[in-house]
Design a protein around this motif. Sequence first.
Motif, PDB file in Angstrom:
ATOM      1  N   GLU A  99       0.927  -1.084   0.000  1.00  0.00           N
ATOM      2  CA  GLU A  99      -0.145   0.006   0.180  1.00  0.00           C
ATOM      3  C   GLU A  99       0.898   1.331   0.013  1.00  0.00           C
ATOM      4  O   GLU A  99       1.749   1.448   1.018  1.00  0.00           O
ATOM      5  N   ASP A 100       0.804   2.063  -1.043  1.00  0.00           N
ATOM      6  CA  ASP A 100       1.905   3.238  -1.437  1.00  0.00           C
ATOM      7  C   ASP A 100       3.141   2.303  -1.300  1.00  0.00           C
ATOM      8  O   ASP A 100       3.401   1.523  -2.303  1.00  0.00           O
ATOM      9  N   THR A 101       4.119   2.677  -0.518  1.00  0.00           N
ATOM     10  CA  THR A 101       5.301   2.015  -0.650  1.00  0.00           C
ATOM     11  C   THR A 101       5.565   0.901   0.592  1.00  0.00           C
ATOM     12  O   THR A 101       6.633   0.437   0.685  1.00  0.00           O
ATOM     13  N   ASP A 102       4.545   1.044   1.317  1.00  0.00           N
ATOM     14  CA  ASP A 102       4.753  -0.055   2.662  1.00  0.00           C
ATOM     15  C   ASP A 102       4.101  -1.389   2.363  1.00  0.00           C
ATOM     16  O   ASP A 102       3.125  -1.332   1.497  1.00  0.00           O
ATOM     17  N   THR A 103       4.938  -2.223   2.963  1.00  0.00           N
ATOM     18  CA  THR A 103       4.401  -3.756   2.955  1.00  0.00           C
ATOM     19  C   THR A 103       3.639  -3.998   3.924  1.00  0.00           C
ATOM     20  O   THR A 103       4.045  -3.682   5.316  1.00  0.00           O
ATOM     21  N   ILE A 104       2.383  -4.304   3.871  1.00  0.00           N
ATOM     22  CA  ILE A 104       1.207  -4.537   4.980  1.00  0.00           C
ATOM     23  C   ILE A 104       0.987  -6.252   5.183  1.00  0.00           C
ATOM     24  O   ILE A 104       0.731  -6.657   4.048  1.00  0.00           O
ATOM     25  N   THR A 105       1.092  -6.504   6.157  1.00  0.00           N
ATOM     26  CA  THR A 105       0.736  -7.770   6.424  1.00  0.00           C
ATOM     27  C   THR A 105      -0.784  -7.841   7.110  1.00  0.00           C
ATOM     28  O   THR A 105      -0.789  -7.338   8.162  1.00  0.00           O
ATOM     29  N   ALA A 106      -1.601  -8.628   6.751  1.00  0.00           N
ATOM     30  CA  ALA A 106      -2.867  -8.768   7.232  1.00  0.00           C
ATOM     31  C   ALA A 106      -3.422 -10.090   7.495  1.00  0.00           C
ATOM     32  O   ALA A 106      -3.279 -10.913   7.040  1.00  0.00           O
ATOM     33  N   ASN A 107      -3.629 -10.099   8.878  1.00  0.00           N
ATOM     34  CA  ASN A 107      -4.040 -11.366   9.322  1.00  0.00           C
ATOM     35  C   ASN A 107      -5.603 -11.739   9.173  1.00  0.00           C
ATOM     36  O   ASN A 107      -6.472 -10.717   9.303  1.00  0.00           O
ATOM     37  N   ILE A 108      -5.929 -12.765   8.754  1.00  0.00           N
ATOM     38  CA  ILE A 108      -7.192 -13.068   8.660  1.00  0.00           C
ATOM     39  C   ILE A 108      -8.017 -13.363   9.752  1.00  0.00           C
ATOM     40  O   ILE A 108      -7.660 -13.922  10.627  1.00  0.00           O
ATOM     41  N   VAL A 109      -9.218 -12.487   9.969  1.00  0.00           N
ATOM     42  CA  VAL A 109      -9.970 -12.799  11.121  1.00  0.00           C
ATOM     43  C   VAL A 109     -11.181 -13.414  10.734  1.00  0.00           C
ATOM     44  O   VAL A 109     -12.029 -14.112  11.519  1.00  0.00           O
ATOM     45  N   ARG A 110     -11.691 -13.400   9.578  1.00  0.00           N
ATOM     46  CA  ARG A 110     -13.074 -14.301   9.136  1.00  0.00           C
ATOM     47  C   ARG A 110     -12.683 -14.576   7.752  1.00  0.00           C
ATOM     48  O   ARG A 110     -12.381 -13.953   6.939  1.00  0.00           O
ATOM     49  N   VAL A 111     -13.438 -15.665   7.370  1.00  0.00           N
ATOM     50  CA  VAL A 111     -13.415 -16.094   6.152  1.00  0.00           C
ATOM     51  C   VAL A 111     -14.745 -16.697   5.572  1.00  0.00           C
ATOM     52  O   VAL A 111     -15.426 -17.479   6.538  1.00  0.00           O
ATOM     53  N   ASP A 112     -15.349 -16.066   4.537  1.00  0.00           N
ATOM     54  CA  ASP A 112     -16.707 -16.359   4.010  1.00  0.00           C
ATOM     55  C   ASP A 112     -16.373 -16.827   2.537  1.00  0.00           C
ATOM     56  O   ASP A 112     -15.566 -16.506   1.953  1.00  0.00           O
ATOM     57  N   THR A 113     -17.174 -18.009   2.099  1.00  0.00           N
ATOM     58  CA  THR A 113     -16.948 -18.745   0.972  1.00  0.00           C
ATOM     59  C   THR A 113     -18.126 -18.652   0.152  1.00  0.00           C
ATOM     60  O   THR A 113     -19.311 -18.743   0.806  1.00  0.00           O
ATOM     61  N   SER A 114     -17.974 -18.688  -1.087  1.00  0.00           N
ATOM     62  CA  SER A 114     -19.001 -19.218  -1.971  1.00  0.00           C
ATOM     63  C   SER A 114     -19.092 -20.602  -2.623  1.00  0.00           C
ATOM     64  O   SER A 114     -17.878 -21.102  -2.877  1.00  0.00           O
ATOM     65  N   ARG A 115     -19.952 -21.527  -2.347  1.00  0.00           N
ATOM     66  CA  ARG A 115     -20.081 -22.796  -2.487  1.00  0.00           C
ATOM     67  C   ARG A 115     -19.477 -23.572  -1.399  1.00  0.00           C
ATOM     68  O   ARG A 115     -18.977 -24.812  -1.527  1.00  0.00           O
ATOM     69  N   GLY A 116     -19.499 -23.126  -0.235  1.00  0.00           N
ATOM     70  CA  GLY A 116     -19.320 -23.889   1.190  1.00  0.00           C
ATOM     71  C   GLY A 116     -18.037 -24.734   1.003  1.00  0.00           C
ATOM     72  O   GLY A 116     -16.959 -24.129   0.907  1.00  0.00           O
ATOM     73  N   ASP A 117     -17.869 -26.039   1.110  1.00  0.00           N
ATOM     74  CA  ASP A 117     -16.664 -26.840   1.346  1.00  0.00           C
ATOM     75  C   ASP A 117     -15.939 -27.118   0.226  1.00  0.00           C
ATOM     76  O   ASP A 117     -14.769 -27.313   0.205  1.00  0.00           O
TER      77      ASP A 117
END
Length: 126
Positions: free
Chosen positions: A96-114
């Motif tokens: 983002e701009d010139t910074d490297t961002i690490t983003a931890n996943i806090v929730r996952v939604d899926t299309s088509r389940g498993d």
Amino acid sequence: MSEVDTVFGPIPGPIIAKWGQSMVFIRSERVGSYYDQDSGEVIVPETRLAVKAVITRVAPTEVNGTLQSTDVKILIDAAQLGTTYITTADKFEYTEDTDTITANIVRVDTSRGDKPIFYTCFARPQ
């Protein structure tokens, strides 16, 4: 596999490929973790995979007990990940701009389940 999967399954890939930004999906491997006596830390092996995804902001209506207004939504098609299923132990790394961002996943939604064709990952930039 249903007719819906056959018809709509291939759609997310080309859209993400055209409009997505390059980033790295970091898969936290649950097998092989160990305690490093020298550093006092638990070392968790990671697999890094170059992907394309779309990043958007979390809408005010989505903010609740789990999500915060500073969280981001990362949209990615499942085809890029092969058989990998995204979990909250994983993370994304992007620029983002010139910074490297690490983003931890806090929730996952899926299309088509498993057997997802598409993921909506809510992530918290660090």
